[in-house]
Design an enzyme around this catalytic site. Structure first.
Site, PDB file in Angstrom:
ATOM      1  N   THR A  18       5.573  -4.658  -1.973  1.00 50.46           N
ATOM      2  CA  THR A  18       4.894  -3.398  -1.647  1.00 50.46           C
ATOM      3  C   THR A  18       5.865  -2.316  -1.206  1.00 50.46           C
ATOM      4  O   THR A  18       5.697  -1.136  -1.527  1.00 50.46           O
ATOM      5  CB  THR A  18       3.850  -3.643  -0.540  1.00 50.46           C
ATOM      6  OG1 THR A  18       2.833  -4.514  -1.052  1.00 50.46           O
ATOM      7  CG2 THR A  18       3.202  -2.345  -0.088  1.00 50.46           C
ATOM      8  N   THR A  94       5.072  -9.141   0.941  1.00 48.86           N
ATOM      9  CA  THR A  94       4.580  -9.900   2.091  1.00 48.86           C
ATOM     10  C   THR A  94       3.677 -11.070   1.709  1.00 48.86           C
ATOM     11  O   THR A  94       3.357 -11.900   2.558  1.00 48.86           O
ATOM     12  CB  THR A  94       3.824  -8.982   3.065  1.00 48.86           C
ATOM     13  OG1 THR A  94       2.705  -8.397   2.394  1.00 48.86           O
ATOM     14  CG2 THR A  94       4.734  -7.892   3.602  1.00 48.86           C
ATOM     15  N   ASP A  95       3.258 -11.161   0.441  1.00 51.09           N
ATOM     16  CA  ASP A  95       2.374 -12.261   0.042  1.00 51.09           C
ATOM     17  C   ASP A  95       2.969 -13.622   0.384  1.00 51.09           C
ATOM     18  O   ASP A  95       2.256 -14.527   0.834  1.00 51.09           O
ATOM     19  CB  ASP A  95       2.101 -12.208  -1.469  1.00 51.09           C
ATOM     20  CG  ASP A  95       1.085 -11.152  -1.846  1.00 51.09           C
ATOM     21  OD1 ASP A  95       0.435 -10.597  -0.945  1.00 51.09           O
ATOM     22  OD2 ASP A  95       0.937 -10.886  -3.055  1.00 51.09           O
TER      23      ASP A  95
END
Length: 334
Positions: A18, A94-95
């Site tokens: 992101t 961040t997943d």
């Protein structure tokens, strides 16, 4: 007060996510677009903190990463630290950030800081947090205070030990926390504070740099009948992590299948709750932690299911036996 050394050398390894995504136009979702140079140039004041180098390693969403990619990142980080870098920052989506940070904690041998960060809001959103997180991460990587603590996650001006870092919300900038323990430090203005330090570390080296073997993660749910466990042995998995109820309990229908699996592969018993240590000898009903451990399952200690899966896969790639895996879990839980 801990001060940052003047002109420390920090290297950023950019994996995408992101923090590096923008939208091609109105009505279109965000996609990977910013390269490592763009990320660095977009952070005011970064050059005042450290001399920053950068590499674009694999600019993909965090959901696309594999453990083999993180082995390559760890190898590159080791080269940079051996060549004199004071710290390394890994930027990614961040997943999977909590899992890759823990993998780096296991794989990186240096005591110099390795810091993982990302963003919850992409650069096109009001209040995008990427630049602030990257600046904070470089501050931590350049700080003597972070030396020797292992890999850490820096988000929202908090410092979390990789073994406890957990994403607890889908969108908030405050999504990351240290499950069950909280942050081990924080950043205030230009000051890096690390008052808490993990007591022990575990390091491992997989053989030959090959892709770690597949490990299944099975989460137990109400009324589970065990049919998934019954099929795992024939699917090519090298190990299993069982995310059980509470402190390590499963329905009685799963007990025999779980025990049968231990005859062909290591099975690690963890809790699906995400915080707290699994019990060993409190409950004694069929499917309790006492029952399952007596049948050959390995206690997951304080590791959540995702961290246990990372450890088990990398440990199997390193040729570790069940006793050594159990000892590592105990060490990481202390």
């Amino acid at each position: 007060m801990t001060t940052v050394r003047t002109r420390s050398r920090v290297h950023v390894l950019a994996l995408g996510g992101t923090i590096a995504m923008t939208s091609p136009g109105e009505g279109h979702g965000v996609r990977p677009a910013l390269n490592a140079r763009s990320l660095i140039d977009g952070v005011p004041g970064l050059a005042d903190v450290a001399e920053v180098g950068f590499d674009a390693v694999r600019p993909v969403p965090g959901a696309h990463l594999r453990l083999g990619d993180i082995q390559a990142v760890a190898a590159r980080a080791g080269e940079l630290l051996a060549d004199g870098a004071d710290g390394v920052v890994v930027v990614q989506g961040t997943d999977t950030l909590e899992e890759t940070a823990f993998a780096l904690d296991l794989l990186c041998a240096s005591d110099r800081p390795v810091v993982v960060t990302g963003a919850m809001r992409n650069p096109g959103m009001p209040g995008a947090d990427g630049p602030a997180n990257l600046l904070a991460a470089v501050r931590v990587a350049a700080s003597e205070a972070a030396a020797g603590v292992g890999t850490v996650v820096v988000m929202n001006d908090e410092i979390h030990a990789a073994r406890f870092a957990r994403k607890g919300h889908t969108t908030r900038p405050s999504a990351f926390g240290g499950a069950g323990v909280g942050p081990i430090g924080w950043i205030a203005e230009d000051r890096v504070r690390v008052p808490l330090r993990p007591a022990r570390r575990v390091r491992l080296v997989p053989h030959g740099g090959a892709e770690p073997p597949p490990v299944a993660l099975v989460t137990v749910a109400l009324g589970d009948d065990g049919r998934v466990l019954a099929r795992l042995a024939g699917l090519g998995y090298a190990g299993v992590v069982l995310a059980a109820f509470g402190a390590g309990h499963v329905p009685d229908a799963l007990v025999d299948e779980a025990a049968r699996l231990t005859e062909s592969m290591p099975v690690v018993l963890t809790s699906r709750t995400g915080a707290g240590e699994g019990l060993r000898a409190t409950y004694a009903f069929p499917g309790s932690e006492t029952d399952l451990l007596s049948r050959g399952l390995i206690g997951g200690g304080a590791l959540d299911p995702y961290k246990a899966r990372v450890l088990l896969s990398l440990a199997l790639a390193a040729g570790w036996d069940r006793r050594r895996i159990a000892d590592a879990i105990e060490r990481l839980s202390a």
